[in-house]
Design a protein around this motif. Structure first.
Motif, PDB file in Angstrom:
ATOM      1  N   HIS A 183      -2.280  -1.061  11.232  1.00 40.18           N
ATOM      2  CA  HIS A 183      -3.611  -0.771  10.676  1.00 40.18           C
ATOM      3  C   HIS A 183      -4.713  -1.235  11.633  1.00 40.18           C
ATOM      4  O   HIS A 183      -5.758  -0.589  11.756  1.00 40.18           O
ATOM      5  CB  HIS A 183      -3.778  -1.473   9.319  1.00 40.18           C
ATOM      6  CG  HIS A 183      -2.706  -1.103   8.337  1.00 40.18           C
ATOM      7  ND1 HIS A 183      -2.612   0.161   7.795  1.00 40.18           N
ATOM      8  CD2 HIS A 183      -1.660  -1.813   7.832  1.00 40.18           C
ATOM      9  CE1 HIS A 183      -1.570   0.206   6.980  1.00 40.18           C
ATOM     10  NE2 HIS A 183      -0.974  -0.981   6.994  1.00 40.18           N
ATOM     11  N   TRP A 184      -4.496  -2.344  12.319  1.00 43.41           N
ATOM     12  CA  TRP A 184      -5.483  -2.861  13.282  1.00 43.41           C
ATOM     13  C   TRP A 184      -5.635  -1.898  14.469  1.00 43.41           C
ATOM     14  O   TRP A 184      -6.737  -1.622  14.936  1.00 43.41           O
ATOM     15  CB  TRP A 184      -5.061  -4.248  13.765  1.00 43.41           C
ATOM     16  CG  TRP A 184      -6.012  -4.878  14.739  1.00 43.41           C
ATOM     17  CD1 TRP A 184      -5.828  -5.055  16.066  1.00 43.41           C
ATOM     18  CD2 TRP A 184      -7.311  -5.419  14.442  1.00 43.41           C
ATOM     19  NE1 TRP A 184      -6.916  -5.670  16.626  1.00 43.41           N
ATOM     20  CE2 TRP A 184      -7.848  -5.909  15.651  1.00 43.41           C
ATOM     21  CE3 TRP A 184      -8.071  -5.540  13.282  1.00 43.41           C
ATOM     22  CZ2 TRP A 184      -9.110  -6.506  15.736  1.00 43.41           C
ATOM     23  CZ3 TRP A 184      -9.320  -6.133  13.360  1.00 43.41           C
ATOM     24  CH2 TRP A 184      -9.837  -6.597  14.566  1.00 43.41           C
ATOM     25  N   ARG A 185      -4.500  -1.377  14.948  1.00 37.34           N
ATOM     26  CA  ARG A 185      -4.540  -0.402  16.043  1.00 37.34           C
ATOM     27  C   ARG A 185      -5.334   0.833  15.636  1.00 37.34           C
ATOM     28  O   ARG A 185      -6.159   1.342  16.392  1.00 37.34           O
ATOM     29  CB  ARG A 185      -3.119   0.015  16.454  1.00 37.34           C
ATOM     30  CG  ARG A 185      -2.342  -1.053  17.204  1.00 37.34           C
ATOM     31  CD  ARG A 185      -0.882  -0.628  17.346  1.00 37.34           C
ATOM     32  NE  ARG A 185      -0.056  -1.680  17.886  1.00 37.34           N
ATOM     33  CZ  ARG A 185       0.248  -1.810  19.181  1.00 37.34           C
ATOM     34  NH1 ARG A 185      -0.223  -0.950  20.052  1.00 37.34           N
ATOM     35  NH2 ARG A 185       1.021  -2.803  19.596  1.00 37.34           N
ATOM     36  N   GLU A 186      -5.070   1.325  14.407  1.00 36.38           N
ATOM     37  CA  GLU A 186      -5.785   2.502  13.898  1.00 36.38           C
ATOM     38  C   GLU A 186      -7.267   2.199  13.719  1.00 36.38           C
ATOM     39  O   GLU A 186      -8.126   3.055  13.963  1.00 36.38           O
ATOM     40  CB  GLU A 186      -5.178   2.954  12.562  1.00 36.38           C
ATOM     41  CG  GLU A 186      -3.816   3.609  12.713  1.00 36.38           C
ATOM     42  CD  GLU A 186      -3.225   4.039  11.368  1.00 36.38           C
ATOM     43  OE1 GLU A 186      -3.831   3.718  10.325  1.00 36.38           O
ATOM     44  OE2 GLU A 186      -2.171   4.682  11.380  1.00 36.38           O
ATOM     45  N   TYR A 187      -7.565   0.986  13.313  1.00 37.24           N
ATOM     46  CA  TYR A 187      -8.962   0.564  13.119  1.00 37.24           C
ATOM     47  C   TYR A 187      -9.734   0.625  14.445  1.00 37.24           C
ATOM     48  O   TYR A 187     -10.829   1.185  14.517  1.00 37.24           O
ATOM     49  CB  TYR A 187      -8.982  -0.857  12.545  1.00 37.24           C
ATOM     50  CG  TYR A 187     -10.330  -1.542  12.595  1.00 37.24           C
ATOM     51  CD1 TYR A 187     -11.361  -1.160  11.738  1.00 37.24           C
ATOM     52  CD2 TYR A 187     -10.576  -2.559  13.512  1.00 37.24           C
ATOM     53  CE1 TYR A 187     -12.601  -1.787  11.789  1.00 37.24           C
ATOM     54  CE2 TYR A 187     -11.807  -3.192  13.569  1.00 37.24           C
ATOM     55  CZ  TYR A 187     -12.815  -2.802  12.704  1.00 37.24           C
ATOM     56  OH  TYR A 187     -14.037  -3.414  12.759  1.00 37.24           O
ATOM     57  N   ILE A 188      -9.142   0.071  15.502  1.00 35.89           N
ATOM     58  CA  ILE A 188      -9.838   0.082  16.802  1.00 35.89           C
ATOM     59  C   ILE A 188      -9.947   1.503  17.340  1.00 35.89           C
ATOM     60  O   ILE A 188     -10.982   1.899  17.891  1.00 35.89           O
ATOM     61  CB  ILE A 188      -9.137  -0.861  17.810  1.00 35.89           C
ATOM     62  CG1 ILE A 188      -9.294  -2.312  17.332  1.00 35.89           C
ATOM     63  CG2 ILE A 188      -9.721  -0.694  19.213  1.00 35.89           C
ATOM     64  CD1 ILE A 188      -8.670  -3.353  18.222  1.00 35.89           C
ATOM     65  N   TRP A 189      -8.903   2.309  17.134  1.00 37.72           N
ATOM     66  CA  TRP A 189      -8.970   3.721  17.533  1.00 37.72           C
ATOM     67  C   TRP A 189     -10.104   4.424  16.792  1.00 37.72           C
ATOM     68  O   TRP A 189     -10.863   5.205  17.377  1.00 37.72           O
ATOM     69  CB  TRP A 189      -7.627   4.396  17.231  1.00 37.72           C
ATOM     70  CG  TRP A 189      -7.635   5.875  17.536  1.00 37.72           C
ATOM     71  CD1 TRP A 189      -7.498   6.468  18.752  1.00 37.72           C
ATOM     72  CD2 TRP A 189      -7.824   6.931  16.585  1.00 37.72           C
ATOM     73  NE1 TRP A 189      -7.586   7.834  18.631  1.00 37.72           N
ATOM     74  CE2 TRP A 189      -7.795   8.147  17.312  1.00 37.72           C
ATOM     75  CE3 TRP A 189      -8.033   6.979  15.206  1.00 37.72           C
ATOM     76  CZ2 TRP A 189      -7.945   9.392  16.703  1.00 37.72           C
ATOM     77  CZ3 TRP A 189      -8.180   8.217  14.595  1.00 37.72           C
ATOM     78  CH2 TRP A 189      -8.139   9.399  15.336  1.00 37.72           C
ATOM     79  N   LYS A 277     -20.757   0.695  24.228  1.00 35.29           N
ATOM     80  CA  LYS A 277     -19.632   0.970  25.137  1.00 35.29           C
ATOM     81  C   LYS A 277     -19.027  -0.328  25.654  1.00 35.29           C
ATOM     82  O   LYS A 277     -17.809  -0.458  25.767  1.00 35.29           O
ATOM     83  CB  LYS A 277     -20.117   1.836  26.309  1.00 35.29           C
ATOM     84  CG  LYS A 277     -20.297   3.299  25.944  1.00 35.29           C
ATOM     85  CD  LYS A 277     -20.881   4.083  27.102  1.00 35.29           C
ATOM     86  CE  LYS A 277     -21.197   5.514  26.666  1.00 35.29           C
ATOM     87  NZ  LYS A 277     -21.999   6.209  27.687  1.00 35.29           N
ATOM     88  N   GLU A 278     -19.893  -1.283  25.973  1.00 34.74           N
ATOM     89  CA  GLU A 278     -19.414  -2.575  26.467  1.00 34.74           C
ATOM     90  C   GLU A 278     -18.586  -3.283  25.386  1.00 34.74           C
ATOM     91  O   GLU A 278     -17.514  -3.832  25.663  1.00 34.74           O
ATOM     92  CB  GLU A 278     -20.618  -3.449  26.857  1.00 34.74           C
ATOM     93  CG  GLU A 278     -20.226  -4.765  27.495  1.00 34.74           C
ATOM     94  CD  GLU A 278     -21.419  -5.659  27.777  1.00 34.74           C
ATOM     95  OE1 GLU A 278     -21.238  -6.688  28.444  1.00 34.74           O
ATOM     96  OE2 GLU A 278     -22.539  -5.344  27.298  1.00 34.74           O
ATOM     97  N   PHE A 279     -19.072  -3.209  24.156  1.00 37.79           N
ATOM     98  CA  PHE A 279     -18.353  -3.829  23.034  1.00 37.79           C
ATOM     99  C   PHE A 279     -16.971  -3.207  22.859  1.00 37.79           C
ATOM    100  O   PHE A 279     -15.967  -3.906  22.730  1.00 37.79           O
ATOM    101  CB  PHE A 279     -19.178  -3.686  21.748  1.00 37.79           C
ATOM    102  CG  PHE A 279     -18.421  -4.026  20.500  1.00 37.79           C
ATOM    103  CD1 PHE A 279     -18.090  -5.334  20.206  1.00 37.79           C
ATOM    104  CD2 PHE A 279     -18.013  -3.029  19.620  1.00 37.79           C
ATOM    105  CE1 PHE A 279     -17.371  -5.646  19.054  1.00 37.79           C
ATOM    106  CE2 PHE A 279     -17.299  -3.325  18.476  1.00 37.79           C
ATOM    107  CZ  PHE A 279     -16.978  -4.646  18.200  1.00 37.79           C
ATOM    108  N   ILE A 280     -16.917  -1.864  22.858  1.00 33.26           N
ATOM    109  CA  ILE A 280     -15.641  -1.154  22.683  1.00 33.26           C
ATOM    110  C   ILE A 280     -14.685  -1.496  23.833  1.00 33.26           C
ATOM    111  O   ILE A 280     -13.488  -1.708  23.624  1.00 33.26           O
ATOM    112  CB  ILE A 280     -15.875   0.377  22.610  1.00 33.26           C
ATOM    113  CG1 ILE A 280     -16.611   0.752  21.314  1.00 33.26           C
ATOM    114  CG2 ILE A 280     -14.550   1.138  22.691  1.00 33.26           C
ATOM    115  CD1 ILE A 280     -15.827   0.564  20.040  1.00 33.26           C
ATOM    116  N   SER A 281     -15.211  -1.573  25.055  1.00 26.78           N
ATOM    117  CA  SER A 281     -14.338  -1.878  26.200  1.00 26.78           C
ATOM    118  C   SER A 281     -13.774  -3.294  26.102  1.00 26.78           C
ATOM    119  O   SER A 281     -12.644  -3.559  26.531  1.00 26.78           O
ATOM    120  CB  SER A 281     -15.089  -1.684  27.522  1.00 26.78           C
ATOM    121  OG  SER A 281     -16.069  -2.686  27.686  1.00 26.78           O
TER     122      SER A 281
END
Length: 317
Positions: A183-189, A277-281
């Motif tokens: 679920h965490w992987r899907e959340y970040i995706w 973008k910086e946050f996501i990276s």
């Protein structure tokens, strides 16, 4: 905080438009602008209101002010009753053409992903806080105790557990965490997808900071079509009914709220898009955080390094 700052700056731009180009109606119009950007903030931070409703309400309430000062100006202001009639007929006579419809589209498409993004960040914080403290089962506690301290009974106080032994014990203790992993992987995706949806034509920064130019286009259109609009208003509301009063001038201080603003020339490193973008990276490397927690714990601190003597649960090997 960045979103709040962006809303304040967009409000300032729009109020400054009236002070600089439409000074006679600036005080009245600025009140409408403040109401509009209050609604923008309420929607963005989770209040259950409709973007279409508050955008249309802005243009509804702006029309009597524009009519009074631009289309059919007089020495005195129109009465409250007459202003109410103008507000009611605005959507029928469409004094601003398709500008309000354009604004509804832009606001809906830009604010919704941003609102969802903020809600998603709060959800992420909740997940992290919830999993910040572990409650170990008795079986886990016994296994940890055995792994960490049984070698001490044989005087082997410096021996660390072997990597395989450590992983078996810690993975057993963190079984519940492993369930969070998918679920965490899907959340970040999903956060990455949301971030992509917030860019381009419907980038919230671009839409909000250019709202004043959209309003200016609406005012120009109303002024150009003034005679025709006056005729339509006379048919629907009658001739203007005026009351003795004086419209105050412009009290908007353009410098008041700009103190300390580090916002945002386009292309600057300080744009909302660049921060996002910086946050996501930074977040992306933590996709496997919950699934790889046992490996991190054993590899970083608990287990012996490869090639060194280690405790396998029974002896040093």
């Amino acid at each position: 905080e960045t979103f709040e700052m962006l809303i304040r700056l967009a409000e300032n731009y729009t109020s400054a438009l009236f002070c600089n180009a439409y000074r006679s109606m600036a005080a009245e119009a600025t009140a409408r602008v403040q109401e509009f950007f209050t609604d923008v903030g309420l929607f963005l931070f989770g209040t259950d209101i409709s973007t279409e409703e508050f955008v249309n309400r802005f243009f509804d309430t702006l029309f009597p002010v524009v009519y009074n000062h631009v289309i059919n100006p007089g020495l005195t202001d129109i009465s409250l009753e007459y202003a109410e009639c103008l507000r009611t007929v605005q959507r029928d006579i469409r004094p601003f053409g398709n500008i309000s419809k354009k604004a509804v589209g832009q606001m809906g498409r830009s604010l919704l992903p941003s609102r969802t993004f903020l809600q998603a960040l709060n959800l992420g914080i909740e997940v992290i806080n919830t999993t910040d403290h572990l409650h170990f089962s008795k079986d886990c506690s016994r296994a940890l105790l055995k792994m960490q301290y049984c070698p001490h009974c044989q005087g082997l106080t410096l021996s660390k557990p072997c990597m395989g032994y450590c992983l078996n014990v810690i993975r057993g203790c963190l079984a519940n965490m492993a369930e969070v992993d998918l679920h965490w992987r899907e959340y970040i995706w999903s956060l990455e997808e949301l971030s992509s949806a917030m860019s381009g034509t419907y980038d919230i920064e671009q839409v909000l900071l250019n709202f004043h130019s959209l309003v200016n286009d609406a005012l120009i259109q109303a002024r150009v079509n003034g005679p025709e609009l006056s005729e339509q208003v006379n048919k629907l509301c009658g001739p203007p009914v005026r009351k003795p009063s004086q419209s105050p001038g412009c009290f908007f201080d353009q410098n008041k709220d700009n103190q300390g603003f580090k916002m945002f020339p386009r292309g600057s490193e300080e744009t909302l898009a660049s921060r996002r973008k910086e946050f996501i990276s930074h977040l992306r490397p933590y996709k496997a955080f919950y699934g790889g927690l046992a490996d991190q714990l054993c590899g970083n601190e608990l287990a012996a390094a490869n090639g060194l003597p280690c405790w396998n649960g029974e002896d040093v090997v």
